[in-house]
Design a protein around this motif. Structure first.
Motif, mmCIF file in Angstrom:
data_model
loop_
_atom_site.group_PDB
_atom_site.id
_atom_site.type_symbol
_atom_site.label_atom_id
_atom_site.label_comp_id
_atom_site.label_asym_id
_atom_site.label_seq_id
_atom_site.Cartn_x
_atom_site.Cartn_y
_atom_site.Cartn_z
ATOM 1 N N ASN A 1 44.171 35.914 39.241
ATOM 2 C CA ASN A 1 42.803 35.449 38.978
ATOM 3 C C ASN A 1 42.562 35.265 37.484
ATOM 4 O O ASN A 1 41.950 34.295 37.051
ATOM 5 C CB ASN A 1 41.792 36.474 39.508
ATOM 6 N N PHE A 2 43.057 36.228 36.720
ATOM 7 C CA PHE A 2 42.861 36.205 35.268
ATOM 8 C C PHE A 2 43.473 34.937 34.665
ATOM 9 O O PHE A 2 42.840 34.246 33.857
ATOM 10 C CB PHE A 2 43.495 37.473 34.674
ATOM 11 N N LEU B 1 41.512 31.889 35.526
ATOM 12 C CA LEU B 1 40.265 31.804 34.749
ATOM 13 C C LEU B 1 40.535 31.317 33.328
ATOM 14 O O LEU B 1 39.787 30.490 32.793
ATOM 15 C CB LEU B 1 39.576 33.174 34.722
ATOM 16 N N LEU B 2 41.624 31.827 32.732
ATOM 17 C CA LEU B 2 41.947 31.411 31.361
ATOM 18 C C LEU B 2 42.239 29.911 31.295
ATOM 19 O O LEU B 2 41.733 29.199 30.417
ATOM 20 C CB LEU B 2 43.174 32.170 30.853
ATOM 21 N N SER C 1 36.892 36.082 32.633
ATOM 22 C CA SER C 1 38.275 36.491 32.321
ATOM 23 C C SER C 1 38.279 37.915 31.777
ATOM 24 O O SER C 1 39.118 38.746 32.163
ATOM 25 C CB SER C 1 38.900 35.561 31.271
ATOM 26 N N GLN D 1 37.614 40.253 34.575
ATOM 27 C CA GLN D 1 38.795 40.422 35.425
ATOM 28 C C GLN D 1 39.815 41.340 34.761
ATOM 29 O O GLN D 1 40.415 42.198 35.415
ATOM 30 C CB GLN D 1 39.421 39.056 35.720
ATOM 31 N N TYR D 2 39.994 41.158 33.464
ATOM 32 C CA TYR D 2 40.920 42.026 32.715
ATOM 33 C C TYR D 2 40.462 43.481 32.802
ATOM 34 O O TYR D 2 41.258 44.380 33.099
ATOM 35 C CB TYR D 2 40.979 41.566 31.259
#
Lengths: 234, 636
Positions: free
Chosen positions: A164-165, A168-169, A134, A137-138
């Motif tokens: 995506n972020f 993932l979270l 995550s 991705q950020y």
């Protein structure tokens, strides 16, 4: 909400039904929720490809920033409009999710064979891994060599990164819950179903991530004479 | 539908370890949490973005503030309690689950995060009435403006009323059958003790309530001035009221997904033993079809708004042509849901009519399988017709023809259902009660709506009608004439089971007939105005259309009066209507085989189904009516 008479079969403390019955119901629920999420992924793919093929106002790619794209250093000319994927970060993150998903499935497999400890370890590693991805991705979205304002490609990639972020979270939260619930004995070799559900979810977000990463193959728009807006004189 | 006993619900005793926090959480704490969340996030966002509330970075500030509202509201109602307890490994025991279902809580359970599907059904009924009241009031204001030749509101206010009316009515129509009836009746109809996921059921309801506030607030932030479709790039230039619309749709879409999953799993996995698909009531099919369409298609609507929000707050350019975006992209994503949404609305209404008419005709459904094929055909084709809304946009002119064919094809399964309705009526011995009267109206309206829709699906004819009042009249015949009137029939029919009292059919009939006549006056005149060329969404129109508009306005007032009378009948019946027996209509579906008021667990004994639900062999249907007078059961 009915409670059933006691038998040897493991039953839900909430409804009194056999755990396997509840599990089948929950599995269908998760699969249907994934159907809704699939639609979201389709919208992102559709948006990317639609803007890619239209190249409206010749603004698909940011003007004058093409050189920043080729972060892999590859210089390969592919036939047609399909290009080597240049955003390797997406692939790195997708690969990371794939590895974590396989690890989680391995944990579920071990759990079904009777080893809760392996599931606890696997879920913990997957949780930490997903948190790490995550963050990655950020950072990727924050460090794009363009702004979201720089045309269709920049817009689509930014939103794909955010999607995506968020995936993932959410997955990290679910994996952490499975770690904790396995640790306290709620998930056990006799009742492994919730871990399986999370594994199914992780499988889907892996597929989604790979599909979205594949979009980056389509870089150069085939539309060389696109519709122009904003210059109505022409 | 024959039932036999299989098992008796045993009640184990669990320690009374109720959720302490849940005791204190209700609709008031929800609103308090929402307001606190809104204000805190609004101040934080103002500091972060350094903008002013109404100008500059107001889009970002309001976006963050609405997120605060949503999170605060849901936290205040107790929606996150279960999630955190699950995370912590503390599953609900049976006693806690019963507490959450509202056991022994009396009227308080209607103001809480209650999980009992019957309570959720009643909550949905009230919330839907509120939404329809908002939309209906705005409709009266719109018609008032169009029926007189002076300026009542400024154009922006008028446009804002049109947009808010549109979206409120669309959402209200989606909810009106599936929300109250779907939640209250369907689990009992399939022989289940509750919905598959009771907490998700409560979540879906309270998400709708949370979504309403951004919609209402949007009226005070510049409004939704671009119609319910909020076409781009107009909407990107609209005031921050558009953000309220976006949040309304996003939260409502999440609610719809949750609700759809819940209903589908309940229907697929929790049907009573012996209830094969051929023994499943047709209303269950129609609800399953409706939510089955909503589940994959509503995310398109949600994402169309999320991408629009991204354009507003992150300065992306999905729908801004100057920067590489495309307005066609918006229209595609929007209409991929926008058209199936019509079937999401009308299918439960039609299914309810099919279910009800067999009861009042005392004969089996004419070709149950044809009705199922019709519903399945609509589901199969619903996702292939969206681009007929784009015939006149200039997008791919040649693509218009396949979409014209697919749209015309969908009239075939719709016609099959109408044929089943007419076939069932054919030589039936009609028990003339209010629900049956409404069904006649639904069939009439559906035929008018369906026939006029064929003109709009035809590319050459659509060139004339597109964007005109003809279109407005057409979709009102479909959505209101079929969807809302179907819902009225459903509410009257299932009212005794939901409230324990009979609906006041005398007052209800006055309301219904007034609304029905008003409906025909309003929209027939609108067809005429549209055919003459009057465009939609105009503030003031030519003198040429004034007479049509005046007639429409008179009709609209009649609808308003009729609906108010119907609402008065509903409220007075609920309060002091005749006590209903457990099965006042002599129906054979499962929900009528359980006592009224319905026990917490629906059935004292789980039913086993041994035949289809339409084995009507009662020689004298009026006998049932006479039985009604002798079967008085007390209501607790």
């Amino acid at each position: 909400m009915s409670a059933q008479p006691e038998t040897n079969e493991l039953r839900s403390p909430t409804t009194g039904e056999p755990i396997a019955v509840v599990a089948r119901r929950n599995l269908l629920g998760v699969l249907l929720l994934i159907v809704a999420d699939v639609s979201g992924t389709i919208v992102l793919c559709m948006s990317y490809l639609y803007l890619h093929y239209l190249n409206t106002n010749k603004s698909w790619l940011p003007e004058g920033k093409e050189s920043l794209w080729n972060t892999t250093g590859m210089n390969i000319t592919w036939p047609g409009t399909v290009q080597p994927a240049v955003e390797w970060h997406f692939w790195a993150i997708s690969g990371g999710i794939l590895v974590l998903m396989l690890l989680f499935w391995q944990g579920v497999r071990s759990l079904r064979r009777g080893s809760s400890a392996t599931m606890v370890s696997a879920a913990l590693i997957v949780t930490l891994g997903l948190i790490g991805l995550s963050v990655a991705q950020y950072l990727q979205v924050r460090s794009f060599p363009f702004d979201p304002t720089d045309g269709g490609y920049a817009s689509a990639l930014t939103v794909i990164g955010i999607s995506n972020f968020l995936h993932l979270l959410l997955s990290a939260f679910l994996a952490a819950a499975i770690w904790n619930r396995t640790r306290v004995g709620r998930i056990s070799p006799e009742n492994p179903y919730q871990a399986t559900l999370v594994a199914v979810w992780l499988t889907w977000i892996t597929i989604s991530s790979v599909i979205l990463a594949c979009l980056t193959f389509f870089l150069i728009s085939p539309s060389t004479d696109p519709t122009l807006f904003g210059t109505f004189g022409s | 539908m024959t039932t036999t006993a299989t098992e008796t619900a045993a009640m184990p005793v669990y320690p009374k370890n109720f959720l302490r926090s849940l005791r204190r959480q209700n609709v008031f704490t929800a609103f308090a949490g929402g307001i606190v969340g809104f204000l805190v996030m609004r101040v934080a966002a103002s500091l972060f973005f350094r903008g002013e509330f109404w100008h500059g970075d107001s889009n970002r500030i309001i976006t963050v503030a609405f997120i605060g509202w949503g999170v605060g509201f849901m936290a205040g109602i107790g929606a996150f309690n279960g999630v955190f307890r699950w995370f912590a490994g503390k599953d609900l025991d049976h006693a806690e689950a019963e507490y959450m279902a509202g056991k022994d809580l009396g009227v308080k359970r209607y103001f809480r995060y209650t999980t009992d599907h019957k309570v959720v059904g009643i909550q949905y009924l009230v919330v839907t009435m509120v939404i329809l009241a908002i939309g209906g009031t705005l409709a009266m204001l719109i018609r008032t403006q169009l029926g007189i030749s002076m300026e009542l509101f400024n154009p922006n206010t008028y446009n804002s009323f049109v947009g808010t009316h549109g979206v409120a009515m669309v959402v209200g129509m989606i909810l009106v059958v599936t929300g109250p009836i779907g939640n209250f009746i369907v689990p009992m109809m399939v022989g289940a003790r509750d919905m598959a996921f009771p907490r998700l059921n409560a979540l879906s309801l309270w998400l709708v309530v949370a979504a309403l506030i951004p919609l209402v607030m949007s009226l005070f932030m510049g409004g939704i001035r671009d119609g319910w479709t909020v076409y781009q790039p107009l909407a990107i230039q609209a005031p921050p009221g558009a953000v309220g619309y976006i949040f309304f749709i996003v939260i409502f879409s999440i609610s719809t997904a949750v609700s759809s999953v819940n209903l589908l799993v309940t229907i697929v996995r929790m049907r009573a033993r012996g209830m094969t698909w051929s023994r499943t009531p047709i209303f269950v099919y129609s609800v399953a079809a409706s939510v089955g369409l909503a589940l994959p298609f509503f995310p398109f609507y949600m994402y169309s708004q999320l991408l629009a929000l991204s354009d507003r707050t992150l300065s992306t350019s999905f729908f801004i042509p100057e920067r590489g975006g495309s307005v066609w992209l918006y229209e595609h994503i929007f209409w991929i849901l926008g058209h199936p949404e019509v079937y999401v609305i009308i299918l439960p209404g039609i299914g309810a009519c099919l279910e009800i008419m067999v009861v009042f005709l005392r004969k089996p459904l004419f070709s149950f399988r044809t009705a199922v094929v019709g519903i399945a055909g609509i589901v199969a084709l619903a996702g292939l017709v969206w681009a007929h809304h784009m015939f006149m946009t200039g997008w791919a002119p040649l693509a218009g023809y396949p979409f014209m064919i697919s749209t015309e094809m969908i009239s075939i399964p719709l016609s099959l259902i109408v044929l089943v309705m007419i076939g069932t009526m054919w030589r039936g011995k009609v028990w003339t009660r209010l629900p049956m009267m409404i069904i006649y109206a639904v069939v009439f309206n559906k035929i008018i709506g369906g026939l006029t829709g064929i003109f709009l699906s035809d590319v050459p004819a659509d060139m004339h009608f597109h964007g005109s009042m003809f279109v407005t009249a057409h979709f009102h015949y479909m959505l209101m004439g079929t969807g809302l009137f179907g819902a009225m029939a459903a509410i009257v029919f299932w009212f005794p089971k939901m409230t324990g009292r009979m609906f006041d059919e005398r007052l209800g009939s006055i309301g219904f007939w007034t609304a029905f006549v008003g409906f025909q006056i309003t929209f027939m005149a609108m067809f005429a105005a549209g055919n003459l060329g009057m465009p939609r969404r105009v503030f003031q129109s030519s003198e040429l259309f004034l007479l049509s508009n005046q007639i429409s306005t008179v009709g609209a007032y009649m609808i308003g009066v009729g609906m108010l009378i119907f609402l008065a009948a509903l409220i007075s019946s609920w309060k002091s209507g005749v006590i209903a027996s457990s099965n006042p209509w002599g129906s054979q579906t499962l929900e009528w085989q359980t006592p009224t008021p319905v026990p917490l667990e629906n059935f004292p004994v789980l039913p086993v189904v041994t035949s289809d639900p339409y084995q009507y062999g009662v020689p004298d249907p009026y006998q049932v009516e006479r039985d009604l007078e002798t079967q008085k059961e007390p209501v607790a």
